[in-house]
Each structure stands twice: as structure tokens, then as C-alpha cells.
Design a protein around this motif. Structure first.
Motif, PDB file in Angstrom:
ATOM      1  N   LEU A 206      17.883 -34.538 -14.936  1.00 32.98           N
ATOM      2  CA  LEU A 206      17.395 -34.259 -13.584  1.00 32.98           C
ATOM      3  C   LEU A 206      17.529 -32.774 -13.295  1.00 32.98           C
ATOM      4  O   LEU A 206      16.629 -32.145 -12.745  1.00 32.98           O
ATOM      5  CB  LEU A 206      18.191 -35.076 -12.562  1.00 32.98           C
ATOM      6  N   PHE A 207      18.682 -32.205 -13.664  1.00 31.79           N
ATOM      7  CA  PHE A 207      18.895 -30.763 -13.620  1.00 31.79           C
ATOM      8  C   PHE A 207      20.135 -30.422 -14.421  1.00 31.79           C
ATOM      9  O   PHE A 207      20.967 -31.289 -14.706  1.00 31.79           O
ATOM     10  CB  PHE A 207      19.006 -30.224 -12.179  1.00 31.79           C
ATOM     11  N   VAL A 208      20.242 -29.170 -14.805  1.00 34.86           N
ATOM     12  CA  VAL A 208      21.469 -28.601 -15.345  1.00 34.86           C
ATOM     13  C   VAL A 208      22.072 -27.720 -14.262  1.00 34.86           C
ATOM     14  O   VAL A 208      21.405 -26.820 -13.736  1.00 34.86           O
ATOM     15  CB  VAL A 208      21.214 -27.791 -16.632  1.00 34.86           C
ATOM     16  N   GLU A 209      23.326 -27.991 -13.918  1.00 35.17           N
ATOM     17  CA  GLU A 209      23.979 -27.334 -12.791  1.00 35.17           C
ATOM     18  C   GLU A 209      24.880 -26.188 -13.239  1.00 35.17           C
ATOM     19  O   GLU A 209      25.627 -26.333 -14.210  1.00 35.17           O
ATOM     20  CB  GLU A 209      24.810 -28.373 -12.034  1.00 35.17           C
ATOM     21  N   GLU A 210      24.795 -25.090 -12.521  1.00 34.36           N
ATOM     22  CA  GLU A 210      25.651 -23.924 -12.685  1.00 34.36           C
ATOM     23  C   GLU A 210      25.914 -23.603 -14.159  1.00 34.36           C
ATOM     24  O   GLU A 210      27.050 -23.636 -14.626  1.00 34.36           O
ATOM     25  CB  GLU A 210      26.980 -24.114 -11.935  1.00 34.36           C
ATOM     26  N   PRO A 211      24.854 -23.273 -14.894  1.00 32.50           N
ATOM     27  CA  PRO A 211      25.065 -22.931 -16.302  1.00 32.50           C
ATOM     28  C   PRO A 211      25.921 -21.686 -16.488  1.00 32.50           C
ATOM     29  O   PRO A 211      26.622 -21.571 -17.500  1.00 32.50           O
ATOM     30  CB  PRO A 211      23.643 -22.724 -16.825  1.00 32.50           C
ATOM     31  N   ILE A 212      25.875 -20.765 -15.538  1.00 35.30           N
ATOM     32  CA  ILE A 212      26.627 -19.509 -15.653  1.00 35.30           C
ATOM     33  C   ILE A 212      27.394 -19.252 -14.365  1.00 35.30           C
ATOM     34  O   ILE A 212      27.075 -19.801 -13.314  1.00 35.30           O
ATOM     35  CB  ILE A 212      25.688 -18.314 -15.957  1.00 35.30           C
ATOM     36  N   VAL A 213      28.412 -18.399 -14.469  1.00 37.94           N
ATOM     37  CA  VAL A 213      29.206 -18.045 -13.293  1.00 37.94           C
ATOM     38  C   VAL A 213      28.369 -17.201 -12.324  1.00 37.94           C
ATOM     39  O   VAL A 213      27.416 -16.532 -12.735  1.00 37.94           O
ATOM     40  CB  VAL A 213      30.481 -17.280 -13.696  1.00 37.94           C
TER      41      VAL A 213
END
Length: 381
Positions: A206-213
Motif C-alpha cells: 500500500l505504501f512504504v513509510e518513512e524510508p529515510i530520516v
């Protein structure tokens, strides 16, 4: 009507509640907290009370402006979270005084129910398929999981295979009609995020959340352009100004937190900005019942609301869970992965103050884990 007191309660598992009381007997509730820094936020609330005591609680926007702009030093998670909880409580007071739910004060409902998702597994994901099946049996049709535990800036094929394998196991367990969201928790580098998202594309998250800071916000454009996986972020962005550049980077979902990003007042503005960029809204909420109720009020009023996180049964909730501090927990009844529109005045919930006071006598001192890599260096949790 005048504000006569502000009282905070530190309660398990890792929450801070706020009661704002008026001289007409109406109490508004808010949830001002930075997880792991609740005592610091409580102090910020106490400092802000110097402005609020004796004031008209209906002047919500003026109070928001004074609290956020009246000091020379502005912004940051502690101040914005203190403001967020106060803002929630003021909206709760106004709705209760007028006899209407908050979403009616925001223009009225645009939907009758809100889709929710539930967490599976833990910080270092394990038995994800079994847990996903349990959530489906409980009536949810969307789950979120951590994609990885601690990772290096660039990872081996074996570690990437483990990531894809975990998600594939969940996909097989729940089928193609249910949804999987994958939280990277800011643990991966921009380069690793691009590689991992491409590998996950066949599984259709559905989504990828907060891949990076959030410090690496400038890299979102490259990440979004490199994959067909929808990218979500925002739990560590605290104002519309923090979101301004991110919304144009290609993200699909904005995730402001109602207890961090300035409360109902500011998240409503962030939602409108997101709508202008074709970005959906999915408020971040691994917190307690007051934050969840505030999030739902936003969801009912915002056309671009996509789905709502719930902390029910989340791995952080030891000692107390989402429904434990409510007089009537049925207002959050989950059916077909949805929650019906809240119709009660204010935030639409009745907080069990006696239960809150009992829990506050014990208090909580939750701290997030500190992770280290195999070489001893600090790892992103």
C-alpha cells in the motif's frame, strides 16, 4: 467561559494525557506527548499555561498562534507536541460546549466511516504471516509491519532477501485483496531505500513509510522517482513548513501526527496542502485514545484521508491498551476494518478520569530501545 487549569497525567504504556478545565465545568482532553520525552513535554505544557489561564478557550486559532509564534525560539517536537495536546483539548471543549463533534466545526463530515489498519509483529519483525492472519480474523483488511530490524547503509543480498521474504509471506497469508504497509522507520539509507523499494514492487505494498530520516528530506525526490511503490512520510515533521518541500517531492501519503504536528488546527492545514499536491492523508497514530479520536475527527473532515493507523494491540502497548481509559470503548468498534463516524460532542469520547488518575499514580518512564550495529556503532531504531 475561562480556562482555569491544565493538568497532565503520565500513564502506561507511554502516553501523556492533558485535562484543560473551564469555569463552566467543561473539561477538554488532549494527548501531548513525545514518546520517551513525556516529562519534558509536560513541562512545556506547564510553561504554556501562563498564557492560557484565564483565557477564553473558544479562541483556538489565536491561542495556537501565540503558543507557536509568541516565543522567540520556535518549532521542534517538544513545543509542537505540547501545542498539539492543548489544541486537541480546546477543540474538545468547544465541541462539547456547542454540542457537536469536532468534524462538524471543521466543515462537516465528508465520509461516514474511516478505514483503519493494524500493526503486526514488532520492532524486529518475526512470525509476521501468523500475526497477519490473526489480524484478518479480527476483521482488519490492512496491516503494517516493520520491514527490517537494524540494517547497514548498504546491505547484502541475504538481508534484502529476508526483507522481501517477510513481506511475501504476509502477502501469501492475507491474499491480494488486503493491503500491506511497510514501515522502514527511517532505518535505511537513501541508496538502500531505492534498492529495497524496487525489490518490493511485485508485492504491491500500500505504501512504504518513512524510508529515510527527516534530516534527509531532500532525497525524497530521488527515492520517489526510482520506484512505483507509493512513499509515505511525515510522523517526524511538525508543521506545514516542514511538509512544504516534501509534498512536492513525489510522495503519495502524508502522515502528520495529531500529537506532534500542532494538533487538529495544524494537521487540517497540512491536509489541505497535501490535497493541493494530489497527496493522500494517513495520520500517524501509534498512541492513545485521545490522539486516535483527534485523528478520526480530521479523517471525517478531510476529503483526501486515505486510511487511519490504530495502536490497538501494537507491540508497544504493555500494561495498557487503546481502549483502557474510556468510559465507553464501543465508540471505536472496528468492523470490516472501519470505524464509524463519531457522533458525540467534542472529540467524541468520554475519558475515564478515575482510571487515568489510578494509572498516573504509577506513571511510566518509557524509552525507545538503543540499537547498535555489529561493529558497535549506533544504529537507527
Amino acid at each position: 467561559m475561562k480556562i482555569v487549569s491544565l493538568e497532565t497525567f503520565s500513564v502506561a504504556p507511554r502516553w501523556l494525557f492533558l485535562a484543560v478545565r473551564t469555569d463552566e465545568g467543561i473539561t477538554g482532553w488532549g494527548e501531548p506527548v513525545v514518546e520517551g520525552r513525556s516529562a519534558t513535554v509536560a513541562t512545556a505544557v506547564e510553561e504554556l499555561s501562563d498564557h492560557l489561564l484565564g483565557q477564553d478557550p473558544f479562541r483556538i486559532e489565536d491561542h495556537w498562534q501565540v503558543m507557536t509564534r509568541g516565543g522567540f525560539y520556535r518549532g521542534g517536537p517538544v513545543l509542537s507536541s505540547a501545542v498539539a495536546g492543548i489544541d486537541q483539548a480546546l477543540w474538545d471543549i468547544k465541541g462539547k460546549a456547542l454540542g457537536v463533534p469536532v468534524h462538524e466545526l471543521l466543515g462537516g463530515a465528508v465520509r461516514d466511516r474511516v478505514r483503519t489498519y493494524s500493526w503486526i509483529a514488532g520492532d524486529e519483525p518475526d512470525r509476521v504471516a501468523d500475526h497477519a492472519r490473526e489480524r484478518m480474523q479480527e476483521g482488519f483488511d490492512a496491516v503494517k509491519m516493520n520491514g527490517t530490524g537494524r540494517v547497514r547503509a548498504l546491505e547484502s543480498k541475504a538481508e534484502l532477501d529476508l526483507l522481501v521474504g517477510r513481506v511475501a509471506a504476509v502477502r501469501e497469508a492475507i491474499g491480494d485483496r488486503a493491503d500491506i504497509a511497510i514501515d522502514f522507520h527511517g532505518r535505511v539509507s537513501p541508496a538502500l531505500a531505492r534498492e529495497a523499494c524496487r525489490l518490493l514492487e511485485p508485492l504491491h505494498p500500500l505504501f512504504v513509510e518513512e524510508p529515510i530520516v527527516p534530516e534527509l528530506t531532500a532525497d525524497f525526490g530521488r527515492i520517489c522517482a526510482s520506484t512505483t511503490v507509493p512513499i509515505a512520510t511525515g510522523e517526524r515533521l511538525y508543521s506545514r513548513w516542514d511538509f512544504r518541500d516534501v509534498l512536492g517531492s513525489g510522495i503519495a501519503v502524508a502522515q502528520p501526527d495529531l500529537s506532534h504536528a500542532g494538533g487538529i488546527s495544524e494537521v487540517r492545514r497540512i491536509a489541505a496542502m497535501a490535497e493541493a499536491h494530489g497527496v493522500s492523508l494517513a495520520p500517524h497514530c501509534p498512541l492513545g485514545p485521545i490522539a486516535f479520536a483527534a485523528s478520526l475527527q480530521i479523517d471525517f473532515a478531510c476529503p483526501n484521508a486515505l486510511i487511519q493507523e490504530t495502536s490497538l494491540g501494537i507491540h508497544y502497548n504493555t500494561g495498557s491498551d487503546l481502549l483502557d481509559y474510556l468510559v465507553d470503548a464501543s465508540v471505536f468498534d472496528f468492523h470490516d476494518s472501519h470505524v464509524d463516524r463519531l457522533t458525540g460532542p467534542g472529540l467524541g469520547i468520554e475519558v475515564d478520569e478515575a482510571a487515568v488518575r489510578r494509572a498516573a499514580e504509577i506513571g511510566q518512564r518509557w524509552r525507545n530501545p538503543l540499537w547498535r550495529n555489529e561493529d558497535g556503532s549506533l544504529a537507527e531504531w
